[in-house]
Design an enzyme around this catalytic site. Sequence first.
Site, short mmCIF file in Angstrom:
data_model
loop_
_atom_site.label_atom_id
_atom_site.label_comp_id
_atom_site.label_asym_id
_atom_site.label_seq_id
_atom_site.Cartn_x
_atom_site.Cartn_y
_atom_site.Cartn_z
N ASP A 112 -2.58 14.16 7.14
CA ASP A 112 -2.06 12.92 6.58
C ASP A 112 -0.83 13.15 5.71
O ASP A 112 -0.94 13.09 4.48
CB ASP A 112 -3.18 12.25 5.75
CG ASP A 112 -2.87 10.81 5.42
OD1 ASP A 112 -1.91 10.27 5.99
OD2 ASP A 112 -3.58 10.22 4.58
N ASN B 111 -3.48 -1.85 7.41
CA ASN B 111 -4.75 -2.36 6.87
C ASN B 111 -4.51 -3.86 6.65
O ASN B 111 -4.02 -4.27 5.60
CB ASN B 111 -5.11 -1.69 5.54
CG ASN B 111 -5.40 -0.21 5.72
OD1 ASN B 111 -5.81 0.24 6.79
ND2 ASN B 111 -5.19 0.57 4.68
N GLU C 1 0.86 -1.18 0.00
CA GLU C 1 0.00 0.00 0.00
C GLU C 1 0.90 1.24 0.00
O GLU C 1 1.81 1.36 0.83
CB GLU C 1 -0.91 0.00 1.23
CG GLU C 1 -1.84 1.18 1.25
CD GLU C 1 -3.18 0.90 1.92
OE1 GLU C 1 -3.48 -0.25 2.27
OE2 GLU C 1 -3.94 1.88 2.08
N ARG C 2 0.66 2.12 -0.95
CA ARG C 2 1.48 3.33 -1.13
C ARG C 2 2.94 2.97 -1.35
O ARG C 2 3.85 3.65 -0.86
CB ARG C 2 1.35 4.29 0.06
CG ARG C 2 -0.07 4.59 0.50
CD ARG C 2 -0.91 5.08 -0.63
NE ARG C 2 -2.30 5.31 -0.25
CZ ARG C 2 -3.25 5.66 -1.11
NH1 ARG C 2 -2.98 5.80 -2.39
NH2 ARG C 2 -4.47 5.86 -0.70
N GLU D 22 3.93 9.26 -0.50
CA GLU D 22 2.55 9.21 -1.01
C GLU D 22 2.09 10.56 -1.55
O GLU D 22 1.55 10.66 -2.65
CB GLU D 22 1.62 8.74 0.11
CG GLU D 22 0.16 8.72 -0.28
CD GLU D 22 -0.75 8.22 0.85
OE1 GLU D 22 -0.25 7.79 1.90
OE2 GLU D 22 -1.98 8.26 0.64
N LYS E 224 0.57 10.62 13.96
CA LYS E 224 1.13 11.15 12.71
C LYS E 224 1.69 12.54 12.94
O LYS E 224 1.17 13.29 13.77
CB LYS E 224 0.07 11.18 11.61
CG LYS E 224 -0.22 9.81 11.02
CD LYS E 224 -0.97 9.87 9.69
CE LYS E 224 -1.24 8.46 9.20
NZ LYS E 224 -1.89 8.39 7.89
N ARG F 26 -11.60 17.55 10.24
CA ARG F 26 -10.74 16.36 10.37
C ARG F 26 -9.48 16.66 11.19
O ARG F 26 -9.01 15.79 11.92
CB ARG F 26 -10.38 15.86 8.96
CG ARG F 26 -9.34 14.79 8.97
CD ARG F 26 -9.25 14.12 7.61
NE ARG F 26 -8.04 13.32 7.53
CZ ARG F 26 -7.70 12.59 6.47
NH1 ARG F 26 -8.48 12.55 5.42
NH2 ARG F 26 -6.59 11.89 6.46
N ARG G 7 -2.45 3.28 16.90
CA ARG G 7 -2.40 4.50 16.07
C ARG G 7 -3.52 5.48 16.41
O ARG G 7 -4.64 5.08 16.72
CB ARG G 7 -2.47 4.13 14.59
CG ARG G 7 -1.25 3.36 14.15
CD ARG G 7 -1.36 2.96 12.72
NE ARG G 7 -0.83 3.93 11.79
CZ ARG G 7 -1.44 4.31 10.67
NH1 ARG G 7 -2.63 3.86 10.37
NH2 ARG G 7 -0.85 5.16 9.86
N LYS H 86 -4.11 -0.47 13.87
CA LYS H 86 -4.95 0.59 13.30
C LYS H 86 -6.38 0.16 13.57
O LYS H 86 -6.86 -0.81 12.98
CB LYS H 86 -4.68 0.72 11.80
CG LYS H 86 -5.63 1.65 11.06
CD LYS H 86 -5.20 1.84 9.59
CE LYS H 86 -6.17 2.70 8.80
NZ LYS H 86 -5.75 2.93 7.41
N TRP I 22 -13.85 12.86 2.64
CA TRP I 22 -12.62 12.66 3.42
C TRP I 22 -12.23 13.82 4.33
O TRP I 22 -11.21 13.77 5.01
CB TRP I 22 -11.46 12.33 2.46
CG TRP I 22 -11.73 11.09 1.68
CD1 TRP I 22 -12.28 11.00 0.44
CD2 TRP I 22 -11.52 9.74 2.10
NE1 TRP I 22 -12.41 9.68 0.06
CE2 TRP I 22 -11.94 8.89 1.07
CE3 TRP I 22 -11.00 9.16 3.27
CZ2 TRP I 22 -11.87 7.50 1.14
CZ3 TRP I 22 -10.92 7.78 3.35
CH2 TRP I 22 -11.36 6.96 2.30
N GLU J 218 -10.60 4.42 8.97
CA GLU J 218 -10.75 4.13 7.54
C GLU J 218 -11.27 2.70 7.32
O GLU J 218 -10.74 1.94 6.50
CB GLU J 218 -9.42 4.33 6.81
CG GLU J 218 -8.95 5.78 6.88
CD GLU J 218 -7.69 6.08 6.07
OE1 GLU J 218 -6.88 5.17 5.88
OE2 GLU J 218 -7.55 7.23 5.63
#
Length: 650
Positions: free
Chosen positions: A346, A183, A141-142, A374, A341, A317, A300, A263, A513, A267
């Site tokens: 993000d 994920n 992922e990414r 990303e 983070k 957000r 997280r 996580k 989002w 999401e």
Amino acid sequence: MDFSKLWLGYKQLEDCSKKRLIISCEHDLKDSAAVDELKNAAADMMPEAIVLWRSELFDDASYLIVLTVKPELSREEYDIAASDNITEICGGSDIGVLYGVYAFLRRTALEGRFVSFTEHHIPSQPLRMLNHWDNSDGSIERGYSGNSFFFRDGELVVDQRTVMYARLMASAGINATVINNVNVRGLAKHLLSESYADTLTELSELLRRYGIKLFICPDFAAPITVGGLESADPLDVNVINWWTQCCSRLFSSLPNLAGFLVKADSEGQPGPFAYGRDHADGANMLAKAVKPYGGTIIWRCFVYNCTQDWRDEKTDRARSAYDCFKPLDGKFDDNVILQVKNGPMDFQVREPVSPLFGAMDKTNLMAEFQLAQEYTGQQKHVVYLVPMIKEILAHKTHCKGENDEVGKIVCGVAAVANTGDDHCWTGTELAAANLYGYGRLLFDESLSAEQIAEEWIALTFGDDKEVHDKVLEILMESHKAYEDYTVPLGLGWMCKPNNHYGPDPWGYEFDRWGTYNRADRDAVGVERGPEGTGYSTQYSKELADLYGSVENCPDELLLFFHRVPYTHKLHSGKTVIQHIYDTHFEGFEKAEHFAALWDSLESKVDEKTFANVKERFNEQVRCAKEWRDIINCFFHRLSGIDDEKGRKIY
Ligand code: GCV
């Protein structure tokens, strides 16, 4: 196998008069990674020399290295006393000795010969971690550097590349790694059950040899998806028993397993909310299950409402991690670490530092960065991230008296890895500067981003001055250039939805989002001051006053915190709109300049690397032009204000 040794590809020393390398060490160290590293390096640095164990053969044609474990030193601490003929390396454990060996080899490689020096060091950050977002099918992922080297076709893999990975990471100072995606998808069933048992043991032992603790991401719903229970409620006794047994089996067979990264309720990932429980309930339940084995739960804080209605101007957000976790301060077990983070959104090219770092007095915290680019050009654009990471670790929260810098508040740092199975590990050679630099910075926070870049350039490209100067210029100016030609003044996003590459100013504007710019014909930005969403009030008074007022807010974050007219004057003296035009033209010119600098190094860099980086620069220049023209055009059409320098805006 086709992979580069990156910064561990040593050159022959200038003075090769030594015919013998003699390693003297206690029996226990003879099979250690430290000794292997010396042997590996000797093969490259002194190809004619033979490696011996017996120090009585020491003479003028020999170089003697004495390795000792000294229990009075802490585990990762080392002492080096090096001269032209003899070097003594002491460490608090085999890993301290290993770090000492890497430091000695690095210095020798940089000087091109054996030199006299002494060095004593304890790593700056105790936990220096990489988070791999690798999936069992081999995708990442990414990921922008090929496929996973941990997982292939549903199998966990340990091969020569994994060994090289462990060597590279340890040499940069990394001491923990999470091998699978947060994920988790179907992977939990393999990682938590017997199906990977043998290979997982092999991997775990390999990493342990290099001082790298193993972490895995389980699925919070594993009692259901793996265990076949009906619930994953963290307060349900069956669920608690399931995790207790699962951890007993896992940790007993994997002594180097150090814990889980989770996580949850983020999401679409499962979590405690489904059962009316909070994050402390979820994290503590797992913490108790891993506690008998000295395990840690890294939980997280990337939790937000990702099904927002864009019409709703109250929900912000940026506020959500603080709103969710601040009330839980003091409620987490002592073997839980919250992973925050670096910014509240993000991994954008510019965000304020997350207010959570200053807010959680009674909770262990870690900072999370993203080396996988990303949102910063996906390793097609050069963006050296170490200056930004250093700046964030040095950021004063004004919350904890003397020791109020993020780097001192946290008990560790993690970064999403930028690696994959391509030849140079990171898609392009220049992105390896981020991998190396991240580790080195956490290992020794006294180093400047520039020193680290210089070290990496010399270890990667050798000592040619022109290569050094030009690559250094590219790296050190790369973040500003990217910020200039992409998203202005902290606004964030404006990239294409989903893949997050290239410009799309309204790509996220009417989506779920929570990532809006609210640009219209009069003004741009999101009002996050006390009169707006109130996000600025999540900081200490000093920072709340700074960010909360339009007058005080630093230019580079103005549109993150405030909604202002295009004619608003920045501290720089320029209007917002003129700043947008100017930076976009300048940023694009910088990208062209970087490409020209690289072109001029054709005869000085090996063909493969030259061609790979050149191809990336072609793409960077193309894409930078797209960003320049689309963003300038977008704001020109909305505001109706012309560029005062009369340049063409489409
Ligand atoms: C692993 C962003 C990325 C997701 C990532 C997520 C996270 O939203 O786009 O791919 O998921 O961050 O950090 O969990």
